[in-house]
Enzyme design. Sequence first.
Site, short mmCIF file in Angstrom:
data_model
loop_
_atom_site.label_atom_id
_atom_site.label_comp_id
_atom_site.label_asym_id
_atom_site.label_seq_id
_atom_site.Cartn_x
_atom_site.Cartn_y
_atom_site.Cartn_z
N ASN A 135 28.62 81.34 112.17
CA ASN A 135 28.78 80.44 113.33
C ASN A 135 27.42 80.10 113.92
O ASN A 135 27.13 78.95 114.22
CB ASN A 135 29.65 81.10 114.41
N ASP A 136 26.60 81.14 114.09
CA ASP A 136 25.26 80.89 114.61
C ASP A 136 24.29 80.50 113.51
O ASP A 136 23.44 79.64 113.70
CB ASP A 136 24.75 82.13 115.35
N HIS A 193 33.57 78.91 121.51
CA HIS A 193 34.35 80.10 121.76
C HIS A 193 35.82 79.83 122.02
O HIS A 193 36.67 80.65 121.72
CB HIS A 193 33.69 81.00 122.80
N ARG A 207 26.55 74.31 117.99
CA ARG A 207 27.91 74.55 117.49
C ARG A 207 28.99 74.07 118.45
O ARG A 207 30.15 73.94 118.09
CB ARG A 207 28.11 76.04 117.16
N CYS A 265 31.30 87.70 108.89
CA CYS A 265 32.27 87.69 109.99
C CYS A 265 32.30 86.35 110.70
O CYS A 265 33.05 86.15 111.65
CB CYS A 265 31.98 88.83 110.97
N ARG A 288 34.35 91.89 118.82
CA ARG A 288 33.41 91.34 119.82
C ARG A 288 33.70 92.03 121.15
O ARG A 288 34.78 91.86 121.71
CB ARG A 288 33.64 89.84 120.01
N ARG A 315 30.65 95.41 117.58
CA ARG A 315 29.37 94.73 117.83
C ARG A 315 28.90 95.00 119.26
O ARG A 315 29.70 94.99 120.19
CB ARG A 315 29.54 93.22 117.62
N GLU A 348 22.32 86.08 111.42
CA GLU A 348 22.78 84.83 112.02
C GLU A 348 21.61 83.99 112.56
O GLU A 348 21.82 82.95 113.16
CB GLU A 348 23.81 85.09 113.12
#
Length: 590
Positions: free
Chosen positions: A466-467, A201, A477, A514, A308, A344, A443
């Site tokens: 990402n996930d 993050h 990650r 995304c 987010r 989201r 994801e």
Amino acid sequence: MENHKNNIKCAYLLKGIPISPGIAISKVFVLQDEAVKIEPTVIDESQIEGEIDKFKQAVAKAKLELRTLQTRVAHRIGEENAKIFDVHQLLLEDSLIIEETISSIKREFKSADHAFYDTMEKFQHTLDDSSIDFFQSRIPDLKDIKKRVIKHIQGDRTDYLNKLEGSAVIVAIDLTPSDTVKLDRHKVRGFATDLGGRTTHVAIMARSMEVPAVVGLRRIARIVNEGDRIIIDGSKGHVLINPDEKTIQHYRKLREKYYDIETRLAEIRDLPCITLDGKEIELSANLEFSDEVESAKTHGARGIGLYRTDYIYLAGSALPTEDEQYHEYKKIVEKMTPEPVIVRTMDVGGDKQPKSFTIPPEENPFLGWRAIRISIERPDIFEVQLRAMLRASQHGNLKILLPMISGLEEIIECKAALERAKSELRKKKIPFDENVELGVMIEVPSAALLADKIAREVDFLSIGTNDLVQYLLAVDRGNERIAYLYKHLHPAVLRAIKQIIAAGHQEGVWVGMCGEMASDPLATLILLGLDLDEFSVTPTSVPEIKKIIRSVDYREAVRVANKALEFSKASEVERFMTKVMRQKFKDIKT
Ligand code: PEP
Ligand code: MG
């Protein structure tokens, strides 16, 4: 450290993982591990009772925390292993420690954290000096207790982060989303951390704040001092500590060159995102905070492909109310109207610990109680958020996106919650867009395999690479040690993406992306060739991705994608794409 080729001179030159481009030349602000940074403070007589109270409450909280941990450990790995916590509990009840701390608050006018820290240091030295093994082996327990109680006295590190004076590069072992959320973002010039990978993050945060960042540096927190000069090259992953004047000049020139390229790219801001042979692509931006919406617009994003909302839950100690959320969402929707804003629902858990409610410690938080799993269990959180989103939907083009969906049952539950939220509003005669669109993030590998069935239930899909990459390849990650395995150009990832897009189209829904892969210029032609409908990228990446899409034929992209999908190794795909991009684009930072 000297590097003769570039005439670079500095005390240390470290290499890490480049996660946010650009060059920062600034001074260091060190964020200490945990909360053991003590600022010796002399308190007034009137503050004594308050500090004693703070100390006692912190001890009580630490005891409670330890009891929960002990039960969990006993349950998972046996009573024997949980015995260590008995020692910790005993230390917390030790009258000598308690009395000595209280007495130094009273007599020496020390703040609670300072008094407890000094008391524990004294005990530690006594054990250090002991020749008896048993006492020496208790030192880690003392240290653990020291950290735990001080953490509760100080609240959290964000208060400390607020003390950032003037601009600086934040250096830390690691930075959690809760740390970064309260930063004064105007003062941060960059980030350099020991831990972390491309999509931690802090990486996403740095890109959205438009500051350079390098992670995975392994030892930077140990070797820098507050106030050191530092240069971060977020494109190459280099960090220089205490460079000489000539080196600084060299990097100033590189920084100018970097901004020149940025300026040239900005010239295409208002042009459409369309291929040479006329295929139009939706190019939107990801937002971490509502105030970044301007940056998204200035960089030429059409809409917001991912907003987010997590920071709303990470920042405050109370749960955000329906009204607070409504105003936040409305602000963005109105600014972007008539373009879409995809909001989201809460995606906390994993490494995102909310302050407003407790997620009990878990052994595998990334596989645990997070995101939609929490929302489904907590209608008091979820339906408040859904109602706020619905109310904001009447002001423009808002769409709702569900994170971490792993199966159809969850979608059914979420749709029921959405219906309840709608009927609540109808009952109160509050207007909202009856046809608000609902989408799902793909994801989790199970969702990727079920993309066709999921697509039948919703209006759109958005691939969260990402996930998806972390779960598909079983690579954390945020773990710098195995960051070399985290590759979104891995053939298995490309196959999954191809299948998700095809499944979505077969069921008549559009498919976007995304995850950070959408911002990677090396991946653009492949994604375009696989027929991705929407790219939602970091605001600063919008011009670069637009430039690539505007410079190619869709048919050419299909050829590139087909070729890329023939390779068996990620390294082969990367080599191939680097070659393709070097041949076609000189400006693009591959
Ligand atoms: C993703 O997983 O790709 C994503 C966009 O979500 P986040 O990075 O917030 O987990
Ligand atoms: Mg995700």
